[in-house]
Design a protein around this motif. Structure first.
Motif, PDB file in Angstrom:
ATOM      1  N   GLU A  12       0.574  -1.215   0.359  1.00  0.00           N
ATOM      2  CA  GLU A  12       0.268  -0.223  -0.068  1.00  0.00           C
ATOM      3  C   GLU A  12       0.724   1.013  -0.182  1.00  0.00           C
ATOM      4  O   GLU A  12       0.662   2.350  -0.850  1.00  0.00           O
ATOM      5  CB  GLU A  12      -1.073  -0.063   0.990  1.00  0.00           C
ATOM      6  N   PRO A  13       1.939   1.914   0.998  1.00  0.00           N
ATOM      7  CA  PRO A  13       2.513   2.955   1.213  1.00  0.00           C
ATOM      8  C   PRO A  13       3.291   3.015   0.027  1.00  0.00           C
ATOM      9  O   PRO A  13       3.420   4.261  -0.825  1.00  0.00           O
ATOM     10  CB  PRO A  13       3.469   2.411   2.360  1.00  0.00           C
ATOM     11  N   PHE A  14       3.690   2.133  -1.460  1.00  0.00           N
ATOM     12  CA  PHE A  14       4.846   2.118  -2.423  1.00  0.00           C
ATOM     13  C   PHE A  14       3.942   1.992  -3.946  1.00  0.00           C
ATOM     14  O   PHE A  14       4.163   2.215  -4.607  1.00  0.00           O
ATOM     15  CB  PHE A  14       4.916   1.255  -2.110  1.00  0.00           C
ATOM     16  N   TYR A  15       2.981   1.536  -4.085  1.00  0.00           N
ATOM     17  CA  TYR A  15       2.531   0.784  -5.345  1.00  0.00           C
ATOM     18  C   TYR A  15       1.878   1.951  -6.033  1.00  0.00           C
ATOM     19  O   TYR A  15       2.636   2.316  -7.891  1.00  0.00           O
ATOM     20  CB  TYR A  15       1.467  -0.653  -5.342  1.00  0.00           C
ATOM     21  N   GLU A  33      11.359  11.547  -0.033  1.00  0.00           N
ATOM     22  CA  GLU A  33      10.982  10.991   1.226  1.00  0.00           C
ATOM     23  C   GLU A  33      10.206   9.682   1.155  1.00  0.00           C
ATOM     24  O   GLU A  33      10.360   8.582   1.876  1.00  0.00           O
ATOM     25  CB  GLU A  33       9.207  11.940   1.357  1.00  0.00           C
ATOM     26  N   VAL A  34      10.180   9.465  -0.225  1.00  0.00           N
ATOM     27  CA  VAL A  34       8.881   7.911  -0.387  1.00  0.00           C
ATOM     28  C   VAL A  34      10.539   6.894  -0.520  1.00  0.00           C
ATOM     29  O   VAL A  34       9.851   5.910   0.080  1.00  0.00           O
ATOM     30  CB  VAL A  34       8.514   8.580  -1.585  1.00  0.00           C
ATOM     31  N   LEU A  35      11.595   7.564  -1.115  1.00  0.00           N
ATOM     32  CA  LEU A  35      12.486   6.898  -1.737  1.00  0.00           C
ATOM     33  C   LEU A  35      13.483   6.087   0.108  1.00  0.00           C
ATOM     34  O   LEU A  35      13.842   4.684  -0.337  1.00  0.00           O
ATOM     35  CB  LEU A  35      13.223   7.094  -2.661  1.00  0.00           C
ATOM     36  N   ARG A  36      12.689   7.306   0.782  1.00  0.00           N
ATOM     37  CA  ARG A  36      14.321   6.808   2.394  1.00  0.00           C
ATOM     38  C   ARG A  36      12.797   5.566   2.563  1.00  0.00           C
ATOM     39  O   ARG A  36      13.290   5.304   3.679  1.00  0.00           O
ATOM     40  CB  ARG A  36      13.219   8.205   3.107  1.00  0.00           C
ATOM     41  N   ARG A  37      11.127   6.480   2.868  1.00  0.00           N
ATOM     42  CA  ARG A  37      10.939   5.155   3.413  1.00  0.00           C
ATOM     43  C   ARG A  37      10.759   3.575   2.583  1.00  0.00           C
ATOM     44  O   ARG A  37      10.778   2.581   3.129  1.00  0.00           O
ATOM     45  CB  ARG A  37       9.326   5.335   2.596  1.00  0.00           C
ATOM     46  N   PHE A  38      11.113   3.738   1.276  1.00  0.00           N
ATOM     47  CA  PHE A  38      11.059   2.914   0.612  1.00  0.00           C
ATOM     48  C   PHE A  38      12.196   2.063   0.683  1.00  0.00           C
ATOM     49  O   PHE A  38      12.474   0.346   1.665  1.00  0.00           O
ATOM     50  CB  PHE A  38      10.923   3.158  -1.075  1.00  0.00           C
ATOM     51  N   ARG A  39      13.693   2.538   0.579  1.00  0.00           N
ATOM     52  CA  ARG A  39      14.947   2.330   1.807  1.00  0.00           C
ATOM     53  C   ARG A  39      14.204   1.540   3.161  1.00  0.00           C
ATOM     54  O   ARG A  39      15.325   0.160   3.261  1.00  0.00           O
ATOM     55  CB  ARG A  39      16.124   3.198   1.346  1.00  0.00           C
ATOM     56  N   VAL A  68      13.010  -6.018  -6.363  1.00  0.00           N
ATOM     57  CA  VAL A  68      14.339  -6.500  -6.878  1.00  0.00           C
ATOM     58  C   VAL A  68      14.940  -5.893  -8.012  1.00  0.00           C
ATOM     59  O   VAL A  68      16.416  -5.850  -7.852  1.00  0.00           O
ATOM     60  CB  VAL A  68      13.417  -7.625  -8.054  1.00  0.00           C
ATOM     61  N   ALA A  69      14.827  -4.896  -8.686  1.00  0.00           N
ATOM     62  CA  ALA A  69      16.046  -3.770  -8.968  1.00  0.00           C
ATOM     63  C   ALA A  69      16.305  -3.211  -7.805  1.00  0.00           C
ATOM     64  O   ALA A  69      17.459  -2.818  -8.364  1.00  0.00           O
ATOM     65  CB  ALA A  69      14.719  -2.880  -9.700  1.00  0.00           C
ATOM     66  N   ALA A  70      15.961  -2.647  -7.113  1.00  0.00           N
ATOM     67  CA  ALA A  70      16.142  -1.845  -5.918  1.00  0.00           C
ATOM     68  C   ALA A  70      17.738  -2.609  -5.182  1.00  0.00           C
ATOM     69  O   ALA A  70      18.821  -1.869  -5.515  1.00  0.00           O
ATOM     70  CB  ALA A  70      15.851  -0.860  -4.883  1.00  0.00           C
ATOM     71  N   GLU A  71      17.306  -3.488  -5.084  1.00  0.00           N
ATOM     72  CA  GLU A  71      18.737  -4.985  -4.220  1.00  0.00           C
ATOM     73  C   GLU A  71      19.315  -5.652  -5.411  1.00  0.00           C
ATOM     74  O   GLU A  71      19.937  -6.460  -4.422  1.00  0.00           O
ATOM     75  CB  GLU A  71      17.682  -5.749  -3.288  1.00  0.00           C
TER      76      GLU A  71
END
Length: 137
Positions: A12-15, A33-39, A68-71
């Motif tokens: 929910e927070p990212f889709y 902010e979004v990318l910080r929460r995602f990390r 998968v892309a980020a990691e």
């Protein structure tokens, strides 16, 4: 198995920000902010969870592909390739993940996908019942 469709912490927070690559259009403050929460959330996504999410509907699969892309989770490459070809519409998240992973298998899968989709578009445009504007060509 948990329902990942609207999972409050994993989906929910990212889709919405990853849908259609919306994240690239956010202003810098919101994007950061979004990318910080995602990390911060990345450690919650183990291999089994990612597999289940990738096999789910578009919401969880979209988020999982960005994880998968980020990691650079190469162990999920075969599943990404398969899913992209099984569900050929709205697959930008699979394309992003495969492009980020790179390598011969990812390139081959992306090329086959893009080539197939372009062929479908050309065939559809060439159908006699369709009025095709000159600007299309």
């Amino acid at each position: 198995m948990p329902d990942f469709d609207f999972h409050p912490a994993l989906t929910e927070p990212f889709y919405l920000v990853f849908m259609g690559c919306n994240v690239v259009h956010l202003d810098d403050a919101k994007k950061n902010e979004v990318l910080r929460r995602f990390r911060q959330a990345l450690p919650r996504y183990d291999k089994e969870t990612l597999e289940q999410m990738l096999l789910g509907n578009w919401r969880p699969s979209k988020v999982a592909a960005w994880v998968v892309a980020a990691e650079r989770r190469r162990e999920l490459l075969p599943l990404l390739c398969r899913r992209m070809h099984e569900s050929p519409h709205y697959t930008e998240h699979f394309c992003v993940a495969l492009a980020r992973l790179g390598g011969p298998k990812a390139v081959e899968s992306l090329a086959a996908y893009v080539g197939g989709r372009l062929t479908d578009v050309v065939v559809e445009l060439a159908r006699p019942h369709r009025a095709i504007e000159s600007w299309v060509f």
